[in-house]
Scaffold this motif. Structure first.
Motif, mmCIF file in Angstrom:
data_model
loop_
_atom_site.group_PDB
_atom_site.id
_atom_site.type_symbol
_atom_site.label_atom_id
_atom_site.label_comp_id
_atom_site.label_asym_id
_atom_site.label_seq_id
_atom_site.Cartn_x
_atom_site.Cartn_y
_atom_site.Cartn_z
ATOM 1 N N SER A 91 4.343 52.358 69.316
ATOM 2 C CA SER A 91 4.431 53.297 70.433
ATOM 3 C C SER A 91 5.639 54.207 70.292
ATOM 4 O O SER A 91 5.583 55.398 70.606
ATOM 5 N N LYS A 92 6.748 53.636 69.822
ATOM 6 C CA LYS A 92 7.960 54.436 69.627
ATOM 7 C C LYS A 92 7.717 55.534 68.603
ATOM 8 O O LYS A 92 8.169 56.678 68.773
ATOM 9 N N ILE A 124 1.939 59.028 76.166
ATOM 10 C CA ILE A 124 3.101 59.075 75.285
ATOM 11 C C ILE A 124 4.347 59.466 76.063
ATOM 12 O O ILE A 124 5.425 58.884 75.889
ATOM 13 N N THR A 125 4.226 60.449 76.955
ATOM 14 C CA THR A 125 5.393 60.867 77.734
ATOM 15 C C THR A 125 5.812 59.796 78.733
ATOM 16 O O THR A 125 6.951 59.781 79.200
ATOM 17 N N ASN A 150 6.271 60.249 83.111
ATOM 18 C CA ASN A 150 6.802 58.977 82.639
ATOM 19 C C ASN A 150 7.222 58.200 83.875
ATOM 20 O O ASN A 150 6.938 58.612 84.983
ATOM 21 N N TRP A 164 5.302 62.873 68.807
ATOM 22 C CA TRP A 164 4.961 63.832 69.859
ATOM 23 C C TRP A 164 6.127 64.801 70.083
ATOM 24 O O TRP A 164 5.933 66.013 70.157
ATOM 25 N N ARG A 216 5.778 58.335 70.139
ATOM 26 C CA ARG A 216 6.650 59.119 71.020
ATOM 27 C C ARG A 216 7.515 60.082 70.216
ATOM 28 O O ARG A 216 7.682 61.246 70.592
ATOM 29 N N MET A 253 5.895 56.589 77.967
ATOM 30 C CA MET A 253 6.470 55.456 77.243
ATOM 31 C C MET A 253 7.971 55.343 77.440
ATOM 32 O O MET A 253 8.694 56.333 77.466
#
Length: 214
Positions: free
Chosen positions: A119-120, A108-109, A5, A126, A123, A111
């Motif tokens: 996107s949230k 994703i990591t 990230n 995941w 995340r 974000m």
């Protein structure tokens, strides 16, 4: 260099050779960019080159290779956490992580917690999959304890645990009780989503800082 990230980066491998020469082209590259809109084409290409080096030209990372990559970045104690993260990356459950799965997981990591709604949600989903080790669709107390213990092995627990002088087990049990709103002994995705909105540490503690950044 691959990003976990915006604050966490690591290098997969340093070997040079024939695998560096192959690049993504045409429709495949465009299709991948649609799936990871937050990444630029050159970032996708570099990730692919690194991925090809690490797999020695093969199409997928084995579990042992994936864990080795994490250990190179975060130290030997990250093995248990990396094992669970591997399962979250391995979306089709075939025991390997292909480049598309790797790239999507990587994006994703990366974000930010303050991102758009779609996107949230990715995340949060995941992170839920990391905790849900047996892929049952719910998280039980044993799974929560295992993940918190794995986090504690590689980094410090969230500030709230330190302030209360809690052991990993005690922190995991308190966290579980707070999330399991109906008290049925299982955390559903809906309960996890609501908790993640309130407490960003649920996701952030799954993303350790590389040893050379400490």
């Amino acid at each position: 260099m691959l990003k976990l990230n915006k604050r966490r980066t690591f290098k997969m491998g340093q070997q040079q050779g024939k695998f560096r020469q192959k690049k993504l082209k045409g429709p495949l590259l465009k299709e991948l960019q649609k799936k990871v809109p937050g990444m630029k084409i050159d970032e996708i290409q570099q990730s692919y080159l690194d991925f090809r080096r690490e797999t020695k030209g093969k199409d997928a990372l084995k579990r042992s290779d994936f864990i080795r990559v994490y250990k190179n970045a975060f130290g030997d104690n990250v093995g248990s956490l990396a094992n669970s993260i591997f399962d979250a990356f391995d979306e089709d459950g075939n025991g390997t992580v292909d480049f598309e799965e790797f790239l999507i997981g990587l994006s994703i990591t990366e974000m930010s917690a303050n991102t758009d709604k779609v996107s949230k949600m990715k995340r949060i989903r995941w992170a839920f999959n990391v905790y849900d080790k047996d892929r049952s669709g719910t998280i039980d107390k044993r799974e929560m304890r295992q993940i918190v213990k794995a986090v504690a092995d590689v980094s410090v627990l969230p500030e709230e645990a330190l302030e209360n002088n809690e052991s990993p087990k005690k922190f995991a049990d308190r966290l579980f009780k707070e999330i399991d709103v109906n008290g049925d002994g299982e955390i559903t995705f809906e309960e996890f989503e609501a908790a993640a909105e309130r407490n960003t540490a649920l996701i952030e503690m799954l993303l350790p800082v590389p040893e050379n950044d400490l």
